[in-house]
Design an enzyme around this catalytic site. Structure first.
Site, PDB file in Angstrom:
ATOM      1  N   GLU A  38       0.830  -1.209   0.000  1.00 23.07           N
ATOM      2  CA  GLU A  38       0.000   0.000   0.000  1.00 23.07           C
ATOM      3  C   GLU A  38       0.864   1.259   0.000  1.00 23.07           C
ATOM      4  OE1 GLU A  38      -3.037   0.364  -0.632  1.00 23.07           O
ATOM      5  OE2 GLU A  38      -3.648  -1.722  -0.569  1.00 23.07           O
ATOM      6  N   TYR A 121      -6.472   6.635   3.831  1.00 26.30           N
ATOM      7  CA  TYR A 121      -6.697   5.545   2.889  1.00 26.30           C
ATOM      8  C   TYR A 121      -5.892   4.303   3.293  1.00 26.30           C
ATOM      9  CZ  TYR A 121      -5.783   2.337  -0.745  1.00 26.30           C
ATOM     10  OH  TYR A 121      -5.611   1.148  -1.400  1.00 26.30           O
ATOM     11  N   ASP A 139      -9.355   4.685  -2.344  1.00 27.38           N
ATOM     12  CA  ASP A 139      -8.328   5.144  -3.279  1.00 27.38           C
ATOM     13  C   ASP A 139      -9.036   5.724  -4.513  1.00 27.38           C
ATOM     14  OD1 ASP A 139      -9.242   2.942  -4.621  1.00 27.38           O
ATOM     15  OD2 ASP A 139      -7.274   2.114  -5.058  1.00 27.38           O
TER      16      ASP A 139
END
Ligand code: SF4
Length: 352
Positions: A38, A121, A139
């Protein structure tokens, strides 16, 4: 709404992308893999991250191993992925998890957000995917799908809270990780920014934007002001024994801790050694200039090189500040130059 979620999860079960950081069916996701991927995926494409993720995992298989690595090695391995503050925060975060949290990532978005480099996020994505915490991860792909599904016409970023609330309404508490990844995948494969494949979409019957003929227009975005232009100069100072002068940039600021070809500031400030050399350095201009676009500005870098490499003894007379060093040219690839400096190095090497 429940039906929409079911359709999305069913589609995901059949069409999920096989990505190296994802757990296979029946496996528990590894929070270290989820976190690392991520962070890498912030502002970087899946195609680029695919290979780099494997390199990182091979080199640092656990968060503890990454925490023990010298920052310079992590920065060098990050070269080319851009947004270098991410690499510094990655290392800081690894150290915090390894040294203060016993090597275990926390499982809630609130606790994850307290770690360096983890925003809303990323916290939602790690909590949902690695720990099955009922969190949404918005996202750009997820935002696009939700904006279209509900025909949200208010522009980004103002509509973000509304998109998050709408995503929460669809969130299945039994499968938050699959829901997050399903939205990402649907946005990447079917509900793409341009030419969405509505005819193949599992949500086509529920999609308000499709019904209103707005799919391609959404989400709307507020116009950004144009990016300013900045200029600087880079200097190629090489030695007769095949070494070139490089320096590590200060930890704070743009490209912090990255290695660069000695340059002026990008506001025209002179390089640190200017005026302090015991002999005059004459440079030839190299064409073309390097042009590179960062998030907030366009950069034009004029290139200058010595007409001849310096004799080693003469080069040793140059007083080098901490962070400056002579580096073998044949190992330039492995020193971890950021993209803008790679472009400059290529032009210098072609001009030699
Ligand atoms: S129907 Fe079209 S616009 Fe709507 S979610 Fe599916 S791909 Fe996106």
């Amino acid at each position: 709404m429940k039906r929409t979620t079911e359709k999305l999860l069913k589609w995901y079960a059949e069409h999920a992308r096989a990505l190296p950081w994802r757990a296979r069916p029946g496996e528990r996701p590894d929070p270290y893999h989820v976190w690392l991927s991520e962070i890498m995926l912030q502002q970087t494409t899946v195609a680029t991250v695919r290979k780099r993720f494997d390199d990182f995992i091979r080199r640092w298989p656990t968060v503890r191993a990454l925490a023990e690595a010298p920052l310079e090695e992590v920065m060098a391995a990050w070269a080319g992925l851009g947004y270098y503050a991410r690499a510094r925060n990655l290392h800081k975060c690894a150290r915090k998890v390894a040294h203060e949290l016993g090597g275990e990532f926390p499982s809630t978005p609130e606790a994850l957000r307290r770690l360096p480099g983890i925003g809303d996020y990323t916290a939602g994505a790690i909590a949902a995917i690695a720990f099955h915490h009922p969190a949404v991860a918005m996202d750009t792909n997820a935002e696009r799908v939700i904006a279209r599904l509900f025909a949200v016409t208010e522009p980004l970023p103002g509509c973000k809270p509304r998109l998050r609330t709408l995503a929460h309404e669809l969130l299945p508490r039994h499968a938050p990780g699959n829901f997050a990844q399903a939205l990402m995948d649907l946005g990447a494969i079917i509900c793409t920014a341009r030419n969405p494949a509505c005819g193949l979409c599992p949500l086509m019957d529920d999609c308000a934007a499709r019904k209103q003929g707005l799919a391609e227009e959404l989400p709307r975005k507020q116009k950004n002001p144009p990016k300013p232009h900045r200029e600087g100069k880079a200097f190629w100072i090489d030695r007769a024994d095949g070494r070139v002068l490089l320096r590590r940039r200060p930890e704070r600021g743009m490209l912090g801790s990255m290695v660069e070809i000695p340059s002026t500031g990008w506001d025209g400030a002179p390089p640190a050694f200017a005026g302090r050399t015991p002999f005059r350095l004459e440079f030839d201009r190299v064409r073309p200039d390097v042009r590179h676009t960062f998030t907030h500005f366009h950069l034009k870098l004029a290139l200058y090189r010595l007409p001849e490499p310096l004799e080693v003894e003469r080069a040793r007379l140059l007083p080098l500040s901490p962070g400056w060093f002579w580096h073998p040219l044949e190992k330039l690839d492995t020193v971890g130059l950021p993209t803008v400096m790679k472009k400059a190095a290529r032009l210098f090497l072609e001009s030699g």
